[in-house]
Design an enzyme around this catalytic site. Structure first.
Site: not given
Length: 210
Positions: A10, A83
């Site tokens: 990202h 994550e």
């Protein structure tokens, strides 16, 4: 013909700039991160991905959406691509973590956080699931997070856990490319920010012929 998977980290967030552990905390992209996502999308759309799948966290989803807007593809969402959970460290800077948990900091094991092996298993399993949905010569784009991508790649490649640190970290909106070969997945590009080029080599029968 071989399947390829492009793992895209990202774009930048404020917590990246402040060096705070993000983990599962749902932090948005900042202005720079949005620009990074747009730049990456403008390049990656030329690779004509068949499928885009993203972590359920908004910093990844927004990065994926930038590519979706250019390709016309929808973005699938998979929570298994999020994550590594940071437990008690989420929201803290590295300096705060080092001061409060010196022993755990040295091992980079957050109290209440996820084990690296568990993260590697869930991310690699997710990548395999989604890769099965593309054509034999297709491209899957997986939009995820730095630790998640690195650990998932390590397991996909079959690296022993003691060698996982040999894979470096990814920058914001950088990507790594995996290709499914005759003997499993192998890494073609890592932490790249430019389009991958075909490799012409006598090194391996799976390499692109001259």
């Amino acid at each position: 013909m071989s399947r390829r998977v492009l793992c895209l980290r990202h774009g930048q967030t404020l917590w990246n700039v402040e060096r705070r552990f993000q983990g599962h905390t749902d932090i948005p992209l900042d202005e720079t991160g949005m620009a990074q996502a747009a730049r990456a999308a403008s390049m990656l759309t030329t690779l004509r991905p068949e499928l885009i799948v993203s972590s359920n966290l908004q910093r990844a989803a927004a990065t994926a959406q930038a590519l979706a807007q250019l390709t016309g593809l929808d973005v699938a969402v998979d929570e298994d691509l999020r994550e590594r959970g940071g437990g008690e460290w989420e929201g803290l800077t590295r300096e705060e973590i080092a001061a409060g948990w010196p022993r755990e900091f040295a091992a980079w094991e957050a109290p209440g956080g996820e084990d690296v092996g568990d993260v590697a298993k869930r991310v690699s399993a997710a990548v395999r699931r989604w890769a099965e949905q593309i054509s034999p010569d297709g491209l899957l784009v997986v939009v995820s997070h730095g630790a998640a991508i690195r650990l998932g790649i390590a397991m996909l490649m079959g690296l022993p856990q003691q060698h996982w640190p040999a894979l470096g970290s990814l920058g914001n909106c950088s990507w790594s490319v995996l290709e499914e070969g005759r003997k499993g997945w192998r890494l073609l590009e890592h932490n790249a920010g430019t389009l991958p080029e075909p490799v012409q080599s006598d090194d391996d029968p799976d390499a692109t012929p001259a």
